[in-house]
Design an enzyme around this catalytic site. Structure first.
Site, short mmCIF file in Angstrom:
data_model
loop_
_atom_site.label_atom_id
_atom_site.label_comp_id
_atom_site.label_asym_id
_atom_site.label_seq_id
_atom_site.Cartn_x
_atom_site.Cartn_y
_atom_site.Cartn_z
N LYS A 22 -17.67 7.21 4.57
CA LYS A 22 -16.77 6.07 4.80
C LYS A 22 -15.34 6.43 4.43
CE LYS A 22 -16.25 2.84 1.50
NZ LYS A 22 -14.90 2.48 1.10
N ASN A 23 -15.16 7.04 3.26
CA ASN A 23 -13.81 7.28 2.78
C ASN A 23 -13.06 8.32 3.60
OD1 ASN A 23 -14.11 5.33 0.91
ND2 ASN A 23 -14.23 6.70 -0.88
N ARG A 92 -8.47 -1.78 0.98
CA ARG A 92 -7.28 -1.04 0.58
C ARG A 92 -6.93 0.08 1.57
NH1 ARG A 92 -4.44 0.09 -4.16
NH2 ARG A 92 -4.09 2.30 -4.51
N CYS A 116 -11.74 -3.56 -3.48
CA CYS A 116 -12.62 -3.92 -4.58
C CYS A 116 -11.80 -4.38 -5.79
CB CYS A 116 -13.45 -2.71 -4.99
SG CYS A 116 -14.78 -2.34 -3.86
N ARG A 121 -4.85 -1.23 -9.20
CA ARG A 121 -4.73 -0.41 -7.99
C ARG A 121 -3.41 -0.61 -7.24
NH1 ARG A 121 -10.38 -0.08 -4.87
NH2 ARG A 121 -9.78 2.04 -4.49
N PRO A 122 -2.31 -0.29 -7.86
CA PRO A 122 -1.03 -0.42 -7.16
C PRO A 122 -0.86 0.66 -6.08
CG PRO A 122 -0.70 0.55 -9.33
CD PRO A 122 -2.16 0.25 -9.21
N VAL A 123 0.22 0.54 -5.30
CA VAL A 123 0.50 1.53 -4.25
C VAL A 123 1.86 2.19 -4.48
CG1 VAL A 123 -0.98 0.62 -2.42
CG2 VAL A 123 1.30 -0.35 -2.75
N ASP A 124 2.31 2.19 -5.76
CA ASP A 124 3.64 2.73 -6.05
C ASP A 124 3.78 4.19 -5.62
OD1 ASP A 124 1.71 2.98 -8.10
OD2 ASP A 124 3.23 3.58 -9.55
N LEU A 125 2.73 5.00 -5.81
CA LEU A 125 2.85 6.42 -5.45
C LEU A 125 3.00 6.59 -3.94
CD1 LEU A 125 0.23 8.24 -7.73
CD2 LEU A 125 2.60 7.65 -8.21
N ASP A 306 -16.83 6.94 -8.15
CA ASP A 306 -17.63 6.16 -7.20
C ASP A 306 -19.15 6.32 -7.43
OD1 ASP A 306 -15.44 5.11 -6.01
OD2 ASP A 306 -15.52 6.33 -4.20
N ILE A 328 -10.70 6.71 -14.32
CA ILE A 328 -9.91 6.54 -13.08
C ILE A 328 -9.47 5.08 -12.90
CG2 ILE A 328 -9.84 6.92 -10.57
CD1 ILE A 328 -10.35 9.52 -12.06
N ARG A 398 -20.14 -3.05 3.21
CA ARG A 398 -18.87 -2.36 3.40
C ARG A 398 -19.05 -0.85 3.33
NH1 ARG A 398 -14.86 -3.58 -0.88
NH2 ARG A 398 -13.91 -1.92 0.30
C1 UD1 Z 1 -10.09 6.30 -3.19
C2 UD1 Z 1 -11.45 5.89 -2.68
C3 UD1 Z 1 -12.25 5.18 -3.77
C4 UD1 Z 1 -12.31 6.06 -5.01
C5 UD1 Z 1 -10.93 6.54 -5.43
C6 UD1 Z 1 -10.96 7.55 -6.56
C7 UD1 Z 1 -11.06 5.41 -0.34
C8 UD1 Z 1 -11.00 4.41 0.75
N1 UD1 Z 1 -11.28 4.97 -1.57
O1 UD1 Z 1 -9.41 5.11 -3.56
O2 UD1 Z 1 -13.55 4.91 -3.26
O3 UD1 Z 1 -12.89 5.34 -6.06
O4 UD1 Z 1 -10.26 7.16 -4.31
O5 UD1 Z 1 -11.74 8.64 -6.22
O6 UD1 Z 1 -10.93 6.60 -0.09
N2 UD1 Z 1 -2.89 4.46 -8.43
C9 UD1 Z 1 -1.64 4.04 -8.84
N3 UD1 Z 1 -0.63 4.01 -7.90
C10 UD1 Z 1 -0.83 4.39 -6.60
C11 UD1 Z 1 -2.11 4.84 -6.22
C12 UD1 Z 1 -3.12 4.86 -7.16
O7 UD1 Z 1 -1.42 3.69 -9.99
O8 UD1 Z 1 0.12 4.33 -5.80
C13 UD1 Z 1 -3.99 4.51 -9.44
C14 UD1 Z 1 -5.16 3.61 -9.09
O9 UD1 Z 1 -4.93 2.30 -9.55
C15 UD1 Z 1 -6.28 4.29 -9.82
C16 UD1 Z 1 -5.92 5.78 -9.71
O10 UD1 Z 1 -4.54 5.81 -9.40
O11 UD1 Z 1 -6.30 3.91 -11.16
C17 UD1 Z 1 -6.67 6.54 -8.63
O12 UD1 Z 1 -6.60 5.84 -7.42
P1 UD1 Z 1 -6.67 6.57 -6.00
O13 UD1 Z 1 -7.15 7.97 -6.19
O14 UD1 Z 1 -5.40 6.34 -5.30
O15 UD1 Z 1 -7.82 5.73 -5.31
P2 UD1 Z 1 -7.86 5.15 -3.84
O16 UD1 Z 1 -7.22 6.09 -2.90
O17 UD1 Z 1 -7.41 3.74 -3.85
#
Ligand code: UD1
Length: 419
Positions: A22-23, A92, A116, A121-125, A306, A328, A398
Site C-alpha cells: 500500500k505505502n 495522509r 491515522c 504528524r505535521p508536514v513541516d519537512l 507499522d 517514531i 484501508r
Molecule cells: C509513512 C507510512 C506509515 C509509516 C511511517 C513511518 C505511508 C503512506 N505511510 O508515513 O505507514 O508508519 O511512514 O515508517 O507511507 N514528521 C514531522 N514533520 C514532517 C513529516 C514527518 O514531524 O514534515 C514526523 C511524523 O510526525 C512522525 C515522523 O516524522 O513522527 C515520521 O513520519 P514519516 O516518516 O514522515 O511518516 P509518513 O510518511 O507520514
C-alpha cells in the site's frame, strides 16, 4: 460500520498471497501526475486508501482503469490543481500530490492531510523542502497554497530526522526541477527505492535511493512506464506474527524476506522457524509459546513502527516480559487498552510499553483505533479463547487486502458482519 467476529484458538495452516505494498502504491500513483503519458502499475492492492487516491487523481484530470491488480493512470492534462479537504483529510498520503502538481503546473492548492490518529504528524519537512526548491508557500484555512511560476529548482536538502513521506515528496517534486537536488538523511525504506525505480522508468535521474543520500538530476519531462509495486512488508510481517500467536504454518507467496529489516531477526529470536524461499516465506511455530523479546521501533532497516502493534499482540501471550519502545510516533499505543480488554497485561509509560505474557487471551468486544492497531486486535483475537468482536474495521479495509478471505483459507473462523 462493519464488524469482524472471530472465534480464536485455532492454528493457521496454509498459503497466503502477499499483496503489493500500500505505502508504495500510493506514492507511485501520485507520480502519474508528473507526465502526460499513461503509466501502468502492476501488483496494486485493492484497498480503500488506493480507491481514495484514485478519486483524487481523477479529480485532477487523470483517467484511471483498474483491472485485477493492474492499474492504468493517464493524466494527459491537469484539470484542477486543487486537492479538496474531503479527499485529502482521510489519508495522509494524498498530500503527496502537492509536489507533482507544483512541478508540472507551477501551482497547487492542497488541503492539509488527515490519516491515522497516531500523533501530530505535521508536514513541516515537506513544506520546507518545497520552499528550498523555490516554491512560495502560504497556509490558508487548512489549505497549502503553493506557487512556483518559473518552475522548481534543484536544492540541497538535509532533513533533521528521517521522514518517509517528506523524502518521497521531495523526490517526486525534484524530478522536473531545474538542476540537481540532493537529499541528506533520506529515509531508506524499501518503498523509497521502489518509487525511485518507477520514476527512473519514467525518465527521471535518481541515484542513491535506498541509502541516506539521494541525488535527483532534474529533467525537462517524464514519460510513461510500466512498474510492478513491491510486496507489502507490513502485511508479510503481520501474518508471520499471526502464526507466532496462533501456532501453525503459513507459506506467504510473493513475499520478500529482504524487505523485513530488523523484524526478521526478531521473529527468529522469539522462536519462529522462518525460511526465505524463492518468491515466498515459510513461517512455522515450533513447540509452545514464543519467547518474549524487547524491541525499539526505528526507521528502516530498524524494526518498523507499522509492525509495533501487531508485535505487541504477539507478545501478550509470549513467555516472559517484553518491552516495546515506540520512537517514531508519539501516540501509537492505542491498541494497548483494547488488548487489555482481552486479558493482556500491558503497562504504558510514555514511549515504552511493558507486556507481561499470559498463557491465553480471552475474546471480548474491542474497537479498532487505527490501521495497524486493527491488525493487532485481529492477531490477538485469532489466538484468544472464545469470540472477539472487532468494531470499526473500516481502518483494516484501508490497508489489508481481502483479510478475511486470506485468513479463512488458512482455517481461521472470521466473519464480517455488515451493518
Ligand atoms: C509513512 C507510512 C506509515 C509509516 C511511517 C513511518 C505511508 C503512506 N505511510 O508515513 O505507514 O508508519 O511512514 O515508517 O507511507 N514528521 C514531522 N514533520 C514532517 C513529516 C514527518 O514531524 O514534515 C514526523 C511524523 O510526525 C512522525 C515522523 O516524522 O513522527 C515520521 O513520519 P514519516 O516518516 O514522515 O511518516 P509518513 O510518511 O507520514
Amino acid at each position: 460500520m462493519d464488524k469482524l467476529a472471530i472465534i480464536g484458538g485455532r492454528p493457521l495452516f496454509g498459503t497466503i498471497p502477499i499483496s503489493g505494498a500500500k505505502n508504495s502504491a500510493l506514492k507511485v500513483m501520485a507520480a502519474a501526475l508528473l507526465t502526460d503519458q499513461p503509466i501502468t502499475l502492476m501488483n496494486v492492492p485493492r484497498l480503500a486508501d488506493v480507491d481514495m487516491l484514485l478519486r483524487l487523481l481523477e479529480q485532477h484530470g487523470a483517467e484511471t482503469q483498474f483491472d485485477g491488480s493492474t492499474l492504468k493512470l493517464h493524466a494527459k492534462t491537469i484539470a484542477s490543481t486543487e486537492a479538496p479537504y474531503d479527499l485529502v483529510r482521510k489519508m495522509r498520503a494524498s498530500f503527496n500530490v502537492l509536489g507533482p502538481l507544483l512541478a508540472r503546473e507551477g501551482k497547487a492548492k492542497v488541503s492539509l492531510p488527515g490519516g491515522c490518529a497516531i500523533g501530530a504528524r505535521p508536514v513541516d519537512l515537506h513544506l520546507k523542502a518545497l520552499t528550498s526548491m523555490g516554491a512560495n508557500i502560504d497556509l490558508d484555512e487548512g489549505y497549502v497554497l503553493a506557487e512556483a511560476p518559473d518552475g522548481l529548482r534543484g536544492a540541497e536538502i538535509s532533513f533533521p530526522f528521517v521522514s518517509v513521506g517528506a523524502t518521497e515528496h521531495t523526490m517526486l517534486a525534484a524530478c522536473l526541477a531545474n538542476g540537481e537536488t540532493t537529499i541528506e538523511n533520506a529515509a531508506r525504506e524499501p518503498e523509497i527505492a521502489d518509487l525511485a525505480e518507477c520514476l527512473n522508468a519514467m525518465g527521471a535521474k535518481i541515484s542513491g535511493a535506498g541509502g541516506s543520500t539521494i541525488t535527483v538530476k532534474g529533467v525537462d519531462r517524464l514519460h510513461g512506464c510500466e512498474h510492478r509495486v513491491l510486496p507489502d512488508r507490513i502485511e508479510t510481517g503481520a501474518y508471520m506474527m499471526a502464526v507466532g500467536a496462533t501456532g501453525g504454518e503459513l507459506t506467504l507467496t510473493g513475499a520478500n524476506s529482504d524487505l523485513l529489516g530488523a523484524a526478521w531477526a526478531v521473529l527468529e529470536e522469539i522462536g519462529l522457524d522462518i525460511e526465505a524461499q524463492d518468491d515466498a516465506i515459510r513461517v512455522r511455530r515450533n513447540g509452545e509459546r514464543c519467547k518474549a523479546v524487547d524491541i525499539v521501533t526505528q526507521p528502516f532497516p530498524g524494526f518498523p513502527t507499522d509492525l509495533q502493534a501487531q508485535f505487541m499482540a504477539l507478545m501478550t501471550t509470549a513467555n516472559g516480559v517484553s518491552t516495546i519502545k515506540e520512537t517514531i510516533f508519539e501516540n501509537r499505543f492505542m491498541h494497548a487498552p483494547e488488548l487489555s480488554r482481552m486479558g493482556a497485561k500491558i503497562s504504558v509509560d510514555g514511549q515504552t510499553a511493558t507486556v507481561r505474557g499470559v498463557e491465553r487471551l480471552k475474546g471480548a468486544p474491542v474497537m479498532a483505533t487505527d490501521l495497524r492497531a486493527s491488525m493487532s486486535l485481529i492477531i490477538a483475537a485469532l489466538a484468544a479463547e472464545g469470540q472477539t468482536m472487532v468494531n470499526r474495521v473500516y481502518h483494516l479495509d484501508r490497508g489489508f487486502e481481502r483479510l478475511e478471505e486470506k485468513l479463512q483459507a488458512c482455517g481461521a473462523l472470521i466473519e464480517r458482519i455488515k451493518e
